[in-house]
Scaffold this motif. Sequence first.
Motif, PDB file in Angstrom:
ATOM      1  N   GLY A 151       0.807  -1.209   0.000  1.00  0.00           N
ATOM      2  CA  GLY A 151       0.000   0.000   0.000  1.00  0.00           C
ATOM      3  C   GLY A 151       0.840   1.258   0.000  1.00  0.00           C
ATOM      4  N   ILE A 152       0.154   2.368  -0.164  1.00  0.00           N
ATOM      5  CA  ILE A 152       0.783   3.682  -0.157  1.00  0.00           C
ATOM      6  C   ILE A 152       0.286   4.420   1.075  1.00  0.00           C
ATOM      7  CG2 ILE A 152       0.965   5.881  -1.373  1.00  0.00           C
ATOM      8  CD1 ILE A 152       0.602   4.293  -3.975  1.00  0.00           C
ATOM      9  N   LEU A 153       1.207   5.020   1.792  1.00  0.00           N
ATOM     10  CA  LEU A 153       0.833   5.766   2.979  1.00  0.00           C
ATOM     11  C   LEU A 153       1.421   7.167   2.927  1.00  0.00           C
ATOM     12  CD1 LEU A 153       3.287   5.750   5.516  1.00  0.00           C
ATOM     13  CD2 LEU A 153       2.956   3.382   4.925  1.00  0.00           C
ATOM     14  N   ALA A 154       0.779   8.081   3.631  1.00  0.00           N
ATOM     15  CA  ALA A 154       1.244   9.461   3.715  1.00  0.00           C
ATOM     16  C   ALA A 154       1.952   9.646   5.050  1.00  0.00           C
ATOM     17  CB  ALA A 154       0.074  10.422   3.592  1.00  0.00           C
ATOM     18  N   LEU A 155       3.179  10.175   4.981  1.00  0.00           N
ATOM     19  CA  LEU A 155       3.960  10.425   6.179  1.00  0.00           C
ATOM     20  C   LEU A 155       4.057  11.929   6.391  1.00  0.00           C
ATOM     21  CD1 LEU A 155       5.940   9.213   8.373  1.00  0.00           C
ATOM     22  CD2 LEU A 155       7.753   9.773   6.754  1.00  0.00           C
ATOM     23  N   PRO A 156       3.440  12.462   7.452  1.00  0.00           N
ATOM     24  CA  PRO A 156       3.591  13.890   7.728  1.00  0.00           C
ATOM     25  C   PRO A 156       5.031  14.177   8.147  1.00  0.00           C
ATOM     26  CG  PRO A 156       2.263  12.835   9.432  1.00  0.00           C
ATOM     27  CD  PRO A 156       2.563  11.805   8.405  1.00  0.00           C
ATOM     28  N   LEU A 157       5.617  15.216   7.575  1.00  0.00           N
ATOM     29  CA  LEU A 157       7.035  15.499   7.783  1.00  0.00           C
ATOM     30  C   LEU A 157       7.256  16.545   8.864  1.00  0.00           C
ATOM     31  CD1 LEU A 157       8.276  15.621   4.091  1.00  0.00           C
ATOM     32  CD2 LEU A 157       8.616  13.791   5.744  1.00  0.00           C
ATOM     33  N   ASP A 158       8.264  16.304   9.700  1.00  0.00           N
ATOM     34  CA  ASP A 158       8.749  17.312  10.633  1.00  0.00           C
ATOM     35  C   ASP A 158       9.959  18.031  10.050  1.00  0.00           C
ATOM     36  OD1 ASP A 158       6.813  16.731  12.546  1.00  0.00           O
ATOM     37  OD2 ASP A 158       8.043  15.162  13.458  1.00  0.00           O
ATOM     38  N   VAL A 159      10.722  17.336   9.189  1.00  0.00           N
ATOM     39  CA  VAL A 159      11.840  17.994   8.513  1.00  0.00           C
ATOM     40  C   VAL A 159      11.262  18.933   7.456  1.00  0.00           C
ATOM     41  CG1 VAL A 159      13.529  16.167   8.930  1.00  0.00           C
ATOM     42  CG2 VAL A 159      12.119  16.045   6.913  1.00  0.00           C
ATOM     43  N   ASP A 160      11.911  20.084   7.272  1.00  0.00           N
ATOM     44  CA  ASP A 160      11.338  21.052   6.344  1.00  0.00           C
ATOM     45  C   ASP A 160      12.321  21.582   5.311  1.00  0.00           C
ATOM     46  OD1 ASP A 160      12.855  22.381   8.190  1.00  0.00           O
ATOM     47  OD2 ASP A 160      11.341  23.862   8.720  1.00  0.00           O
ATOM     48  N   ARG A 161      13.589  21.283   5.456  1.00  0.00           N
ATOM     49  CA  ARG A 161      14.577  21.731   4.470  1.00  0.00           C
ATOM     50  C   ARG A 161      14.660  20.722   3.325  1.00  0.00           C
ATOM     51  NH1 ARG A 161      19.426  22.819   8.559  1.00  0.00           N
ATOM     52  NH2 ARG A 161      18.177  23.785  10.174  1.00  0.00           N
ATOM     53  N   ASP A 162      14.967  21.234   2.138  1.00  0.00           N
ATOM     54  CA  ASP A 162      15.023  20.366   0.958  1.00  0.00           C
ATOM     55  C   ASP A 162      16.042  19.238   1.115  1.00  0.00           C
ATOM     56  OD1 ASP A 162      13.066  21.831  -0.277  1.00  0.00           O
ATOM     57  OD2 ASP A 162      14.448  23.040  -1.471  1.00  0.00           O
ATOM     58  N   LEU A 173       5.219  13.181   2.831  1.00  0.00           N
ATOM     59  CA  LEU A 173       5.972  12.295   1.959  1.00  0.00           C
ATOM     60  C   LEU A 173       5.125  11.055   1.728  1.00  0.00           C
ATOM     61  CD1 LEU A 173       8.709  11.604   0.558  1.00  0.00           C
ATOM     62  CD2 LEU A 173       9.405  10.567   2.717  1.00  0.00           C
ATOM     63  N   PHE A 174       4.953  10.683   0.469  1.00  0.00           N
ATOM     64  CA  PHE A 174       4.165   9.505   0.130  1.00  0.00           C
ATOM     65  C   PHE A 174       5.110   8.331  -0.087  1.00  0.00           C
ATOM     66  CE2 PHE A 174       1.660  13.178  -1.085  1.00  0.00           C
ATOM     67  CZ  PHE A 174       0.475  12.900  -0.429  1.00  0.00           C
ATOM     68  N   ILE A 175       4.796   7.214   0.579  1.00  0.00           N
ATOM     69  CA  ILE A 175       5.682   6.047   0.606  1.00  0.00           C
ATOM     70  C   ILE A 175       4.895   4.812   0.212  1.00  0.00           C
ATOM     71  CG2 ILE A 175       7.125   4.606   2.095  1.00  0.00           C
ATOM     72  CD1 ILE A 175       7.338   7.085   3.942  1.00  0.00           C
ATOM     73  N   HIS A 176       5.498   3.966  -0.610  1.00  0.00           N
ATOM     74  CA  HIS A 176       4.930   2.651  -0.918  1.00  0.00           C
ATOM     75  C   HIS A 176       5.658   1.636  -0.049  1.00  0.00           C
ATOM     76  CE1 HIS A 176       4.660  -1.250  -2.948  1.00  0.00           C
ATOM     77  NE2 HIS A 176       3.452  -0.826  -3.304  1.00  0.00           N
ATOM     78  N   ALA A 177       4.890   0.793   0.618  1.00  0.00           N
ATOM     79  CA  ALA A 177       5.458  -0.260   1.463  1.00  0.00           C
ATOM     80  C   ALA A 177       4.990  -1.606   0.955  1.00  0.00           C
ATOM     81  CB  ALA A 177       5.040  -0.065   2.913  1.00  0.00           C
ATOM     82  N   ILE A 178       5.882  -2.582   0.967  1.00  0.00           N
ATOM     83  CA  ILE A 178       5.548  -3.912   0.482  1.00  0.00           C
ATOM     84  C   ILE A 178       4.519  -4.571   1.408  1.00  0.00           C
ATOM     85  CG2 ILE A 178       7.377  -5.174   1.672  1.00  0.00           C
ATOM     86  CD1 ILE A 178       7.739  -6.774  -0.934  1.00  0.00           C
ATOM     87  N   GLY A 226       2.459   1.878  12.429  1.00  0.00           N
ATOM     88  CA  GLY A 226       3.746   1.351  12.858  1.00  0.00           C
ATOM     89  C   GLY A 226       4.871   1.790  11.932  1.00  0.00           C
ATOM     90  N   ILE A 227       4.602   1.794  10.633  1.00  0.00           N
ATOM     91  CA  ILE A 227       5.604   2.250   9.663  1.00  0.00           C
ATOM     92  C   ILE A 227       5.901   3.727   9.888  1.00  0.00           C
ATOM     93  CG2 ILE A 227       6.063   2.638   7.217  1.00  0.00           C
ATOM     94  CD1 ILE A 227       4.325   0.142   6.657  1.00  0.00           C
ATOM     95  N   ARG A 228       4.852   4.534  10.050  1.00  0.00           N
ATOM     96  CA  ARG A 228       5.046   5.970  10.314  1.00  0.00           C
ATOM     97  C   ARG A 228       5.858   6.182  11.594  1.00  0.00           C
ATOM     98  NH1 ARG A 228      -0.561   6.128   8.980  1.00  0.00           N
ATOM     99  NH2 ARG A 228      -0.837   6.937   6.884  1.00  0.00           N
ATOM    100  N   ARG A 229       5.492   5.450  12.637  1.00  0.00           N
ATOM    101  CA  ARG A 229       6.181   5.588  13.923  1.00  0.00           C
ATOM    102  C   ARG A 229       7.654   5.206  13.801  1.00  0.00           C
ATOM    103  NH1 ARG A 229       2.580   3.078  16.470  1.00  0.00           N
ATOM    104  NH2 ARG A 229       3.462   1.002  16.206  1.00  0.00           N
ATOM    105  N   ASP A 230       7.948   4.119  13.063  1.00  0.00           N
ATOM    106  CA  ASP A 230       9.333   3.681  12.892  1.00  0.00           C
ATOM    107  C   ASP A 230      10.156   4.715  12.129  1.00  0.00           C
ATOM    108  OD1 ASP A 230       8.802   1.356  14.254  1.00  0.00           O
ATOM    109  OD2 ASP A 230       8.608   0.109  12.459  1.00  0.00           O
ATOM    110  N   ILE A 231       9.598   5.258  11.061  1.00  0.00           N
ATOM    111  CA  ILE A 231      10.338   6.234  10.256  1.00  0.00           C
ATOM    112  C   ILE A 231      10.537   7.532  11.029  1.00  0.00           C
ATOM    113  CG2 ILE A 231      10.247   7.676   8.179  1.00  0.00           C
ATOM    114  CD1 ILE A 231       8.859   5.293   6.777  1.00  0.00           C
ATOM    115  N   LYS A 232       9.496   8.012  11.683  1.00  0.00           N
ATOM    116  CA  LYS A 232       9.592   9.272  12.426  1.00  0.00           C
ATOM    117  C   LYS A 232      10.528   9.131  13.626  1.00  0.00           C
ATOM    118  CE  LYS A 232       6.250  12.343  12.243  1.00  0.00           C
ATOM    119  NZ  LYS A 232       6.924  13.094  11.247  1.00  0.00           N
TER     120      LYS A 232
END
Length: 157
Positions: free
Chosen positions: A88-99, A127-132, A139-145
Amino acid sequence: MKLFLANILLAFAWGAVSGSFSELNIAFGFVLGFLALMLIREQVGSAGYLTRVKRILALVVLFLKELALSAWKVAVLVASPKMDVKPGILALPLDVDRDGEITLLANLITLTPGTLSLDVSDDKKTLFIHAIDCSDPEGIRRDIKGGFERRIMEAFR
């Protein structure tokens, strides 16, 4: 920045003293220079460079750990006779803001097996992410953040 230049000069001084300017010897001189600067950090008055290098190394170690773990998970998933996955594809809200930080995060996610960065929203807040296996998107969002994004913010701010 001054300590970084001093570290480079110490690396080349090591090359001159040892008589070899090979890449490996200069890298060894850079590490020796870093250790020497770490010993005198109070006298030179700036520990920011040394702290940043430690934080960048922590990010590299985290990436290598996540790379090994996710490669193992994907290998087990592919080798199993019944692949019970929910891509699936999930949306990850970003805290980082610089390019640069967003690019680094997207590349670290893409280089990790099982995930792929797809796009960044126009306002650079998602950030939009595809996960297998997207059976647990929170859980994926929590791990990445808690992993990559937190370490990037620590290293580059």
